[in-house]
Design an enzyme around this catalytic site. Structure first.
Site, PDB file in Angstrom:
ATOM      1  N   SER A  45       0.871  -1.175   0.000  1.00  0.00           N
ATOM      2  CA  SER A  45       0.000   0.000   0.000  1.00  0.00           C
ATOM      3  C   SER A  45       0.912   1.230   0.000  1.00  0.00           C
ATOM      4  O   SER A  45       0.988   1.984   0.947  1.00  0.00           O
ATOM      5  CB  SER A  45      -0.928  -0.011   1.213  1.00  0.00           C
ATOM      6  OG  SER A  45      -0.216   0.116   2.416  1.00  0.00           O
ATOM      7  N   GLN A 166      -6.571  -1.801   7.147  1.00  0.00           N
ATOM      8  CA  GLN A 166      -5.413  -2.631   6.808  1.00  0.00           C
ATOM      9  C   GLN A 166      -4.798  -3.354   8.016  1.00  0.00           C
ATOM     10  O   GLN A 166      -4.378  -4.493   7.908  1.00  0.00           O
ATOM     11  CB  GLN A 166      -4.367  -1.740   6.148  1.00  0.00           C
ATOM     12  CG  GLN A 166      -3.138  -2.453   5.651  1.00  0.00           C
ATOM     13  CD  GLN A 166      -2.188  -1.495   4.968  1.00  0.00           C
ATOM     14  OE1 GLN A 166      -2.394  -1.123   3.823  1.00  0.00           O
ATOM     15  NE2 GLN A 166      -1.148  -1.071   5.658  1.00  0.00           N
ATOM     16  N   GLU A 167      -4.708  -2.636   9.156  1.00  0.00           N
ATOM     17  CA  GLU A 167      -4.012  -3.230  10.299  1.00  0.00           C
ATOM     18  C   GLU A 167      -4.706  -2.923  11.611  1.00  0.00           C
ATOM     19  O   GLU A 167      -5.035  -1.779  11.889  1.00  0.00           O
ATOM     20  CB  GLU A 167      -2.579  -2.677  10.398  1.00  0.00           C
ATOM     21  CG  GLU A 167      -1.743  -2.997   9.178  1.00  0.00           C
ATOM     22  CD  GLU A 167      -0.440  -2.205   9.134  1.00  0.00           C
ATOM     23  OE1 GLU A 167       0.079  -1.833  10.207  1.00  0.00           O
ATOM     24  OE2 GLU A 167       0.043  -1.957   8.016  1.00  0.00           O
ATOM     25  N   GLU A 208       1.699  -9.534   6.818  1.00  0.00           N
ATOM     26  CA  GLU A 208       2.537  -9.188   7.973  1.00  0.00           C
ATOM     27  C   GLU A 208       2.361 -10.180   9.119  1.00  0.00           C
ATOM     28  O   GLU A 208       2.759  -9.918  10.249  1.00  0.00           O
ATOM     29  CB  GLU A 208       2.224  -7.763   8.440  1.00  0.00           C
ATOM     30  CG  GLU A 208       2.525  -6.737   7.357  1.00  0.00           C
ATOM     31  CD  GLU A 208       2.260  -5.309   7.788  1.00  0.00           C
ATOM     32  OE1 GLU A 208       1.718  -5.099   8.895  1.00  0.00           O
ATOM     33  OE2 GLU A 208       2.583  -4.408   7.009  1.00  0.00           O
ATOM     34  N   ASP A 312       1.436   8.249   7.494  1.00  0.00           N
ATOM     35  CA  ASP A 312       2.335   7.322   6.776  1.00  0.00           C
ATOM     36  C   ASP A 312       2.352   7.762   5.311  1.00  0.00           C
ATOM     37  O   ASP A 312       3.254   8.473   4.876  1.00  0.00           O
ATOM     38  CB  ASP A 312       1.825   5.884   6.978  1.00  0.00           C
ATOM     39  CG  ASP A 312       2.504   4.878   6.071  1.00  0.00           C
ATOM     40  OD1 ASP A 312       3.539   5.207   5.480  1.00  0.00           O
ATOM     41  OD2 ASP A 312       2.018   3.722   5.944  1.00  0.00           O
ATOM     42  N   ARG A 366       8.005  -2.690   6.238  1.00  0.00           N
ATOM     43  CA  ARG A 366       7.074  -2.672   5.107  1.00  0.00           C
ATOM     44  C   ARG A 366       6.368  -4.029   5.072  1.00  0.00           C
ATOM     45  O   ARG A 366       6.803  -4.989   5.696  1.00  0.00           O
ATOM     46  CB  ARG A 366       7.808  -2.464   3.762  1.00  0.00           C
ATOM     47  CG  ARG A 366       8.551  -1.166   3.607  1.00  0.00           C
ATOM     48  CD  ARG A 366       7.750   0.069   3.898  1.00  0.00           C
ATOM     49  NE  ARG A 366       6.524   0.250   3.149  1.00  0.00           N
ATOM     50  CZ  ARG A 366       6.342   1.186   2.214  1.00  0.00           C
ATOM     51  NH1 ARG A 366       7.318   2.023   1.910  1.00  0.00           N
ATOM     52  NH2 ARG A 366       5.173   1.338   1.600  1.00  0.00           N
ATOM     53  N   SER A 367       5.297  -4.109   4.282  1.00  0.00           N
ATOM     54  CA  SER A 367       4.595  -5.396   4.227  1.00  0.00           C
ATOM     55  C   SER A 367       5.451  -6.463   3.539  1.00  0.00           C
ATOM     56  O   SER A 367       5.323  -7.651   3.835  1.00  0.00           O
ATOM     57  CB  SER A 367       3.242  -5.237   3.543  1.00  0.00           C
ATOM     58  OG  SER A 367       3.374  -4.555   2.325  1.00  0.00           O
TER      59      SER A 367
HETATM   60  C1  LIG Z   1       3.526  -1.251   6.520  1.00  0.00           C
HETATM   61  C2  LIG Z   1       2.583  -0.754   5.736  1.00  0.00           C
HETATM   62  O1  LIG Z   1       2.241  -1.324   4.567  1.00  0.00           O
HETATM   63  P1  LIG Z   1       3.045  -1.224   3.190  1.00  0.00           P
HETATM   64  O2  LIG Z   1       4.448  -1.621   3.476  1.00  0.00           O
HETATM   65  O3  LIG Z   1       2.313  -2.168   2.294  1.00  0.00           O
HETATM   66  O4  LIG Z   1       2.946   0.212   2.751  1.00  0.00           O
HETATM   67  C3  LIG Z   1       1.806   0.443   6.113  1.00  0.00           C
HETATM   68  O5  LIG Z   1       0.951   0.905   5.361  1.00  0.00           O
HETATM   69  O6  LIG Z   1       2.032   1.011   7.184  1.00  0.00           O
HETATM   70 MG   LIG Z   2       0.486   2.548   6.890  1.00  0.00          MG
END
Ligand SMILES: C=C(OP(=O)(O)O)C(=O)O
Ligand SMILES: [Mg+2]
Length: 426
Positions: A45, A166-167, A208, A312, A366-367
């Protein structure tokens, strides 16, 4: 006379990340014989304002995701510029690469190529000085172990379930030490797995390592996590909850479209939804609650929701975007991802700018990850007090947590767990 810190050779190679996609690894060798090696992570993302990750685009290899061009750039373009430079002058090494690239987003050499060398260079210098990376980067006072933000329930782009956020992370801020915090997290993670199984829900995991069940609402997901915290024997005054909405992924033409649940919301409605969640549940932190282009929305969100609000995709570890955020009172925290910006120097500049403005900083994976543990050392070196590295399961994630346990052990009585203090500041 040649200094032992002089860079004698640099070498790049393609390795695999946790999603089975190629990524860049670099080795930097010094005249004294010290070698530093580092590999770079990759997001799914990704924010549109991130530094450029150079991919080959050749569909016959890894569906176009190869990184041979970035590797070639290390060998043929970065190495001639850096050989002979003093590795202990990290800022000069990083600036030489920034200059050699010549673009704002590092699209010529690739932020992946530049970052691999930047990290490997710091590791080589630390090895030459015979100190661990956290000590090299942070000095004698580096001793704060971060509160881990552990992603135990996945949705959004990181999972193929029907959850849009997402999390969902657990934050064991009440633990007495880092290793206890991690133990608490693991216990809640395993308890959650059992609860999901009992409810007949999937215990398959996302990118993750968090579970990715088909839960019907954000509220249902949070209720299940709270049940896991309490069943494991803890209270929400010891283990809080953090969310990463990754709302930029939902944003289309000024509107939020949550595609998995087929919901639409304007900025006001989404702020109201987040406010309600923060009022009702023990939520300490919400990341990317709004999209990276919705600046006026962010200012409103920051006024209305009195918890940690993390940018982010909004800031992409970029001081120009962070400066704008500080001016506009957008968010009160920044997520720090080394590959969003591409050098260690710029990473530390972003952390410093955040600190001076009273914003918190969270070092993040990162993912798509590798076995590289640099972010664990960076978190201790910069004393950010928070680190997000996924579920406490899967080697790509536990590598970071295990590194922090080893650092805590090495620090002995000098170690300090960031704990409650981190969230008191807000
Ligand atoms: C860790 C994340 O995902 P990605 O690495 O896919 O951006 C995030 O969005 O915080
Ligand atoms: Mg993020």
């Amino acid at each position: 006379m040649k200094s032992g810190f002089e860079i004698s050779s640099i070498y790049g190679r393609e390795v695999l990340d946790s999603r089975g996609n190629p990524t860049v690894e670099a080795e930097v060798k010094l005249v004294c014989g010290a070698v530093g090696k580092a590999s770079v992570p990759s997001g799914a993302s990704t924010g549109i304002f991130e530094a450029h990750e150079l991919r080959d685009g050749d569909e016959t290899r890894f569906e176009g995701k190869g990184v041979l061009n970035a590797v070639r750039n290390i060998d043929e373009k970065i190495s001639p510029v850096l050989i002979g430079m003093d590795a202990s002058k990290q800022v000069l090494v990083d600036h030489a690469m920034i200059e050699a690239d010549g673009t704002k987003n590092k699209e010529v050499l690739g932020a992946n190529a530049i970052l691999a060398v930047s990290l490997a260079n710091a590791r080589a210098a630390a090895t030459a000085m015979q100190v661990p990376l956290y000590r090299y980067l942070g000095g004698a006072m580096a001793r704060v172990l971060p509160v881990p933000m552990m992603n135990i329930l996945n949705g959004g782009k990181h999972a193929s379930n029907i959850v849009d956020i997402q999390e969902f992370m657990i934050v064991p801020f009440g633990a007495p030490s880092f290793h206890e915090a991690l133990r608490w997290g693991v216990e809640v993670y395993h308890t959650l797995g059992k609860l999901l199984k009992k409810q007949g829900l999937s215990t398959a995991v996302g990118d993750e390592g968090g579970f990715a069940p088909d839960l019907e609402s954000d509220e249902a997901a949070i209720h299940t996590i709270i049940e896991a915290i309490e069943t494991a024997g803890y209270t929400t005054d010891e283990i809080g909850i953090a969310l990463d909405a990754a709302a930029s992924e939902w944003y289309t033409d000024g509107e939020y479209i949550l595609s998995k649940r087929k919901q639409r919301m304007d900025t006001g409605a989404l702020i109201d939804h987040l406010k309600k969640l923060a009022d009702e549940f023990p939520i300490l932190s919400i990341e990317d609650g709004l999209a990276d282009r919705d600046w006026t929305g962010w200012t409103r969100l920051t006024q209305e929701v009195p918890i940690q609000l993390v940018g982010d995709d909004l800031f992409v570890t970029n001081t120009q975007r962070l400066e704008k955020g500080i001016k506009e009172h957008a968010a009160n925290s920044i997520l720090i991802k080394v590959n969003q910006i591409g050098t260690l120097t710029e990473t530390f500049e972003a952390i410093e700018m955040a600190r001076s403005a009273g914003y918190t900083a969270i070092i993040s994976h990162r993912s798509g990850e590798t076995e590289d543990t640099s972010i664990a050392d960076i978190a201790v070196a910069a004393g950010t007090g928070q680190l997000k590295a996924g579920a406490p399961a899967r080697t790509d994630r536990t590598a970071k947590y295990n590194r922090l346990m080893r650092i805590e052990e090495a620090l002995g009585d000098a170690a300090m767990y960031a704990g409650r203090e981190t969230f008191k500041r807000l």
